[in-house]
Design a protein around this motif. Structure first.
Motif, PDB file in Angstrom:
ATOM      1  N   PRO A 145      62.828 -14.089  55.298  1.00 14.14           N
ATOM      2  CA  PRO A 145      64.160 -13.938  55.391  1.00 14.14           C
ATOM      3  C   PRO A 145      64.917 -13.049  55.096  1.00 14.14           C
ATOM      4  CG  PRO A 145      63.350 -14.822  53.030  1.00 14.14           C
ATOM      5  CD  PRO A 145      62.129 -15.110  53.936  1.00 14.14           C
ATOM      6  N   PHE A 146      66.560 -13.477  55.691  1.00 12.62           N
ATOM      7  CA  PHE A 146      67.304 -12.323  55.427  1.00 12.62           C
ATOM      8  C   PHE A 146      68.409 -13.462  54.314  1.00 12.62           C
ATOM      9  CE2 PHE A 146      70.907  -9.779  55.508  1.00 12.62           C
ATOM     10  CZ  PHE A 146      70.717  -8.390  55.310  1.00 12.62           C
ATOM     11  N   VAL A 147      67.824 -12.911  53.474  1.00  9.71           N
ATOM     12  CA  VAL A 147      68.908 -13.478  52.440  1.00  9.71           C
ATOM     13  C   VAL A 147      70.389 -13.553  52.055  1.00  9.71           C
ATOM     14  CG1 VAL A 147      68.759 -14.740  50.373  1.00  9.71           C
ATOM     15  CG2 VAL A 147      66.783 -14.687  51.688  1.00  9.71           C
ATOM     16  N   ALA A 148      71.358 -13.848  52.577  1.00 14.23           N
ATOM     17  CA  ALA A 148      72.586 -12.757  52.564  1.00 14.23           C
ATOM     18  C   ALA A 148      73.261 -13.399  51.843  1.00 14.23           C
ATOM     19  CB  ALA A 148      73.179 -13.010  53.960  1.00 14.23           C
ATOM     20  N   LEU A 149      73.235 -14.055  50.400  1.00 15.48           N
ATOM     21  CA  LEU A 149      73.300 -14.282  49.687  1.00 15.48           C
ATOM     22  C   LEU A 149      74.126 -13.146  48.050  1.00 15.48           C
ATOM     23  CD1 LEU A 149      71.106 -17.227  49.204  1.00 15.48           C
ATOM     24  CD2 LEU A 149      73.887 -17.294  50.512  1.00 15.48           C
ATOM     25  N   GLY A 150      74.937 -13.352  47.547  1.00 12.75           N
ATOM     26  CA  GLY A 150      75.795 -12.440  46.232  1.00 12.75           C
ATOM     27  C   GLY A 150      74.160 -12.929  45.141  1.00 12.75           C
ATOM     28  N   ARG A 151      74.202 -11.557  44.473  1.00 11.74           N
ATOM     29  CA  ARG A 151      73.500 -11.599  43.357  1.00 11.74           C
ATOM     30  C   ARG A 151      73.716 -13.145  42.388  1.00 11.74           C
ATOM     31  NH1 ARG A 151      73.270  -6.851  40.887  1.00 11.74           N
ATOM     32  NH2 ARG A 151      74.356  -6.294  42.589  1.00 11.74           N
ATOM     33  N   GLN A 152      74.456 -13.141  42.212  1.00 13.39           N
ATOM     34  CA  GLN A 152      74.584 -14.812  41.523  1.00 13.39           C
ATOM     35  C   GLN A 152      73.892 -16.204  41.762  1.00 13.39           C
ATOM     36  OE1 GLN A 152      76.975 -12.845  42.964  1.00 13.39           O
ATOM     37  NE2 GLN A 152      79.056 -14.400  42.797  1.00 13.39           N
TER      38      GLN A 152
END
Length: 259
Positions: A145-152
């Motif tokens: 998956p391309f995980v487009a989430l902030g580091r937190q």
């Protein structure tokens, strides 16, 4: 209207605290900074996650948190704020709640700049989920998956060691979040074509993202549609029940000028 020394006066500039951290907040700060200082005195408040934040001319910049509702309330009172504008991210649930509570207790108007959410289009293959954990759990075995989430918000990846995720970050991660993760240091692609090329080159099988809305991060959703990739779309938290919600910068400016 309160003046700087605490007296009232019709001609005193309105004192505005703008809670930022989004592209829309920056655009709003610029629009407000272009107005005469005799009308508005604006402070842009940022959480401090960006190492080198920018601030438009004519706008005061504040970096750091407030210390919860009580801290924000104290700031509103001490700085004699007339209007509080929440232009934080649509998923900044805690900050939105703190802003609503503090504005209510301070008895000042609250404006919420909230860009419209994305809606599925023909060809989209969305699975709408409640949170990041549900999104990661819904992926098939050994997906890339391309995980487009902030580091937190990356901790749920630890639940799925079988995945081969790709993470795109502006700045390096301080800790390793997944044994098979590939981290790319880059900003978001500006067009669906660029994003499609990235997904193809990396062999992406799924997209994981939040329904942030707006145009800046939409190319990845369009790229997934063009490639026929399933999307784990995390739904937005509900907006606070207090305050006036506007979707566009121009609406916020017009409301302030008419208040």
């Amino acid at each position: 209207m309160r003046t700087l020394d605490g007296e009232t006066g019709r001609d005193a500039p309105k004192r505005v605290l703008l809670l930022g951290g989004t592209a829309e907040a920056n655009a709003l700060a610029k629009a407000l900074g272009d107005l005469p200082a005799s009308q508005l005195r604006v402070c842009l408040s940022l959480a401090g996650r960006t190492r080198h934040p920018s601030c438009p001319p004519g706008i005061e910049l504040r970096i750091g948190g407030f210390g919860g509702v009580d801290g924000l309330l104290a700031h509103l009172i001490e700085q004699r704020i007339d209007h509080l504008i929440d232009a934080t991210h649509p998923f900044a649930k805690q900050m939105a709640a703190h802003a609503a509570a503090a504005a209510s207790r301070a008895e000042i108007p609250l404006l919420k700049l909230l860009r419209q959410a994305w809606a599925p289009m023909p060809g989209d293959q969305w699975t709408v989920v409640e949170d990041e954990t549900a999104a990661i759990s819904a992926l098939p075995f050994a997906a890339r998956p391309f995980v487009a989430l902030g580091r937190q918000h990356l901790s749920p990846l630890a639940l799925r060691p079988d995945l081969r995720p790709v993470l795109r970050m502006i700045e390096p991660l301080e800790t390793r979040v997944h044994p098979k993760a590939e981290v790319i240091l880059a900003g978001s692609s500006r067009t669906p074509g660029e994003e499609t090329a990235v997904f193809r080159r990396l062999g992406i099988t799924h997209l994981v993202c939040r329904n942030a809305g707006g145009l800046a991060s939409y190319p990845k959703v369009e790229a997934a549609r063009q490639l026929g990739l399933p999307v784990m779309m995390i739904s937005r938290p509900p907006a606070p029940g207090l305050g006036i919600i506007k979707a566009h910068v121009s609406e916020i400016v017009a409301h302030l000028m008419s208040a």
